[in-house]
Design an enzyme around this catalytic site. Structure first.
Site, PDB file in Angstrom:
ATOM      1  N   ASP A   1     -13.509  10.137   9.387  1.00  0.00           N
ATOM      2  CA  ASP A   1     -14.248   9.690  10.649  1.00  0.00           C
ATOM      3  C   ASP A   1     -13.537   9.096  11.626  1.00  0.00           C
ATOM      4  O   ASP A   1     -12.512   8.159  11.252  1.00  0.00           O
ATOM      5  CB  ASP A   1     -15.274   8.679   9.761  1.00  0.00           C
ATOM      6  CG  ASP A   1     -16.419   9.244   8.848  1.00  0.00           C
ATOM      7  OD1 ASP A   1     -17.044  10.047   9.261  1.00  0.00           O
ATOM      8  OD2 ASP A   1     -16.472   8.663   7.724  1.00  0.00           O
TER       9      ASP A   1
ATOM     10  N   GLU B 292     -15.424  21.125  11.199  1.00  0.00           N
ATOM     11  CA  GLU B 292     -14.636  21.567  12.061  1.00  0.00           C
ATOM     12  C   GLU B 292     -15.201  22.578  13.098  1.00  0.00           C
ATOM     13  O   GLU B 292     -14.925  22.555  14.054  1.00  0.00           O
ATOM     14  CB  GLU B 292     -13.424  22.274  11.257  1.00  0.00           C
ATOM     15  CG  GLU B 292     -12.210  22.705  12.332  1.00  0.00           C
ATOM     16  CD  GLU B 292     -11.393  23.651  11.566  1.00  0.00           C
ATOM     17  OE1 GLU B 292     -11.307  23.542  10.296  1.00  0.00           O
ATOM     18  OE2 GLU B 292     -10.149  23.664  12.145  1.00  0.00           O
TER      19      GLU B 292
ATOM     20  N   ASP C 213      -9.896  16.024  14.958  1.00  0.00           N
ATOM     21  CA  ASP C 213     -10.286  16.736  16.236  1.00  0.00           C
ATOM     22  C   ASP C 213     -10.128  15.548  17.301  1.00  0.00           C
ATOM     23  O   ASP C 213     -10.529  15.906  18.559  1.00  0.00           O
ATOM     24  CB  ASP C 213     -11.611  17.489  16.176  1.00  0.00           C
ATOM     25  CG  ASP C 213     -12.791  16.372  16.113  1.00  0.00           C
ATOM     26  OD1 ASP C 213     -12.335  15.725  14.889  1.00  0.00           O
ATOM     27  OD2 ASP C 213     -13.653  16.379  16.686  1.00  0.00           O
TER      28      ASP C 213
ATOM     29  N   GLU D 148      -9.078  15.646  -2.822  1.00  0.00           N
ATOM     30  CA  GLU D 148      -9.485  15.364  -1.370  1.00  0.00           C
ATOM     31  C   GLU D 148     -10.384  14.233  -1.180  1.00  0.00           C
ATOM     32  O   GLU D 148     -11.145  13.857  -2.123  1.00  0.00           O
ATOM     33  CB  GLU D 148     -10.487  16.890  -1.071  1.00  0.00           C
ATOM     34  CG  GLU D 148     -10.982  16.790   0.372  1.00  0.00           C
ATOM     35  CD  GLU D 148     -11.609  18.048   0.819  1.00  0.00           C
ATOM     36  OE1 GLU D 148     -11.638  18.876   0.147  1.00  0.00           O
ATOM     37  OE2 GLU D 148     -11.739  18.037   2.151  1.00  0.00           O
TER      38      GLU D 148
ATOM     39  N   ASP E  23     -15.248   5.223  -2.545  1.00  0.00           N
ATOM     40  CA  ASP E  23     -14.023   4.833  -1.863  1.00  0.00           C
ATOM     41  C   ASP E  23     -12.853   5.626  -2.588  1.00  0.00           C
ATOM     42  O   ASP E  23     -12.657   5.123  -3.467  1.00  0.00           O
ATOM     43  CB  ASP E  23     -14.085   3.558  -1.515  1.00  0.00           C
ATOM     44  CG  ASP E  23     -12.375   3.045  -0.677  1.00  0.00           C
ATOM     45  OD1 ASP E  23     -12.103   3.992  -0.643  1.00  0.00           O
ATOM     46  OD2 ASP E  23     -12.299   2.056  -0.716  1.00  0.00           O
TER      47      ASP E  23
ATOM     48  N   LYS F 111     -14.306   3.197  18.457  1.00  0.00           N
ATOM     49  CA  LYS F 111     -14.051   2.043  18.950  1.00  0.00           C
ATOM     50  C   LYS F 111     -13.036   1.193  18.601  1.00  0.00           C
ATOM     51  O   LYS F 111     -12.800   1.337  17.363  1.00  0.00           O
ATOM     52  CB  LYS F 111     -15.377   1.242  18.646  1.00  0.00           C
ATOM     53  CG  LYS F 111     -16.744   1.563  19.588  1.00  0.00           C
ATOM     54  CD  LYS F 111     -17.634   0.837  19.428  1.00  0.00           C
ATOM     55  CE  LYS F 111     -18.921   1.401  20.000  1.00  0.00           C
ATOM     56  NZ  LYS F 111     -20.220   1.164  19.321  1.00  0.00           N
TER      57      LYS F 111
HETATM   58  C1  LIG Z   1     -16.252  13.502   9.379  1.00  0.00           C
HETATM   59  S1  LIG Z   1     -16.334  13.805   7.825  1.00  0.00           S
HETATM   60  C2  LIG Z   1     -15.603  15.021   7.535  1.00  0.00           C
HETATM   61  C3  LIG Z   1     -15.979  15.898   6.111  1.00  0.00           C
HETATM   62  C4  LIG Z   1     -15.084  16.973   5.687  1.00  0.00           C
HETATM   63  N1  LIG Z   1     -13.661  16.696   5.353  1.00  0.00           N
HETATM   64  C5  LIG Z   1     -15.152  17.974   6.567  1.00  0.00           C
HETATM   65  O1  LIG Z   1     -14.195  18.288   7.278  1.00  0.00           O
HETATM   66  O2  LIG Z   1     -16.226  18.629   6.724  1.00  0.00           O
HETATM   67  C6  LIG Z   1     -15.621  12.456   7.123  1.00  0.00           C
HETATM   68  C7  LIG Z   1     -16.066  12.203   5.535  1.00  0.00           C
HETATM   69  O3  LIG Z   1     -15.097  11.113   4.806  1.00  0.00           O
HETATM   70  C8  LIG Z   1     -15.910  10.216   4.101  1.00  0.00           C
HETATM   71  N2  LIG Z   1     -15.287   9.131   3.974  1.00  0.00           N
HETATM   72  C9  LIG Z   1     -15.187   7.995   4.663  1.00  0.00           C
HETATM   73  N3  LIG Z   1     -14.625   6.975   4.135  1.00  0.00           N
HETATM   74  C10 LIG Z   1     -14.050   7.637   2.897  1.00  0.00           C
HETATM   75  C11 LIG Z   1     -13.321   6.984   1.751  1.00  0.00           C
HETATM   76  N4  LIG Z   1     -12.692   5.675   1.838  1.00  0.00           N
HETATM   77  N5  LIG Z   1     -13.103   7.731   0.534  1.00  0.00           N
HETATM   78  C12 LIG Z   1     -13.752   8.864   0.466  1.00  0.00           C
HETATM   79  N6  LIG Z   1     -14.622   9.537   1.409  1.00  0.00           N
HETATM   80  C13 LIG Z   1     -14.650   8.951   2.699  1.00  0.00           C
HETATM   81  C14 LIG Z   1     -17.284  10.242   4.712  1.00  0.00           C
HETATM   82  O4  LIG Z   1     -18.439   9.980   3.869  1.00  0.00           O
HETATM   83  C15 LIG Z   1     -17.537  11.488   5.528  1.00  0.00           C
HETATM   84  O5  LIG Z   1     -18.238  12.434   4.790  1.00  0.00           O
END
Ligand SMILES: C[S@@+](CC[C@H](N)C(=O)[O-])C[C@H]1O[C@@H](n2cnc3c(N)ncnc32)[C@H](O)[C@@H]1O
Length: 221
Positions: A125, A204, A161, A51, A103, A129
């Site tokens: 995320d 979600e 979403d 994941e 990452d 923008k």
């Molecule tokens: C909007 S959150 C959604 C979290 C989760 N998947 C959920 O549905 O509740 C997106 C997550 O992706 C992580 N993220 C962003 N870029 C990433 C990357 N390159 N590798 C791993 N995680 C990353 C962020 O830190 C953040 O916690």
């Protein structure tokens, strides 16, 4: 020190400081669970769920408990999210999760090809923008890297979403090179996959107050 050179994280790394109990749990558990790039396993299980951006870890914990013969690898640079997952791991005695707190693409590039059976990218995320769109973790380049690391017939699940991100995903998955690598098996026109298959994450749930999630499923070909 792990090699963080090609790091492409743009989001925040931490919000509130960890409480003492969370710090203690981190010290107790994290060393055994974390993936260390300097010490990657010589061989991997054939059953891997992966994941990217597990947030609070709701889905990864659910997958690990429902698939005890799988190793569930989660990548998440957000420390408070990792801490939430550690709490779930301790509470439910989960033993088949590994965490990379950075990452995901750094780790993916170092993993053997044709390995992962199931990949989740849930509610990445949105970077709404236009000038930040390039930061989106779903890109043609990343999806092709993911395909390289997946077993044939493995499943890739992506949800969003965000209407702009939805259009962005559609534009990528319509490209011939994507369709050479993945078959589209579920689009947002079909009902959401069951909660047994993919639980509703905290993110979600929050999003649902405004708009439902759009789920895609692809099969690696
Ligand atoms: C909007 S959150 C959604 C979290 C989760 N998947 C959920 O549905 O509740 C997106 C997550 O992706 C992580 N993220 C962003 N870029 C990433 C990357 N390159 N590798 C791993 N995680 C990353 C962020 O830190 C953040 O916690």
């Amino acid at each position: 020190m792990e090699n963080r050179k090609n790091r492409t994280i743009y989001g925040r790394r931490q919000s509130r400081p960890l409480r003492d109990s969370q710090k203690n749990l981190w010290e107790k558990l994290f060393n055994d669970i974390k993936i260390d790039l300097q010490n990657l396993p010589a061989s991997y299980s054939e059953n891997i769920i992966f994941e990217i951006g597990f947030g609070g870890g709701e889905n990864l914990a659910h997958q690990a408990m429902n698939n005890p013969d799988y190793t569930c690898i989660g990548c998440e640079p957000f420390i408070n999210g990792v801490s939430s997952l550690l709490t779930k791991i301790a509470k439910d005695n989960i033993t088949n999760i590994k965490i990379f707190d950075d990452d995901a693409t750094i780790l993916l590039k170092l993993m053997p090809d044709q390995l992962i059976k199931k990949m989740f990218i849930l509610f990445p995320d949105p970077w709404p923008k236009k000038r930040h769109n390039r930061r989106r973790v779903v890109s043609l380049e990343n999806l092709l890297l993911i395909r390289q690391k997946m077993q044939t017939a493995g499943e890739l699940i992506i949800a969003t979403d965000h209407p702009g991100y939805l259009e962005w995903i559609i534009a990528i998955i319509e490209q011939p090179i994507f369709l050479k690598n993945f078959k589209v098996v579920h689009t947002p026109d079909s009902p959401r996959p069951s909660e047994e298959e993919i639980p509703v994450t905290r993110y979600e749930k929050k999003a649902l107050e405004n708009r439902p999630g759009a789920f895609f499923k692809f099969c690696a070909i």
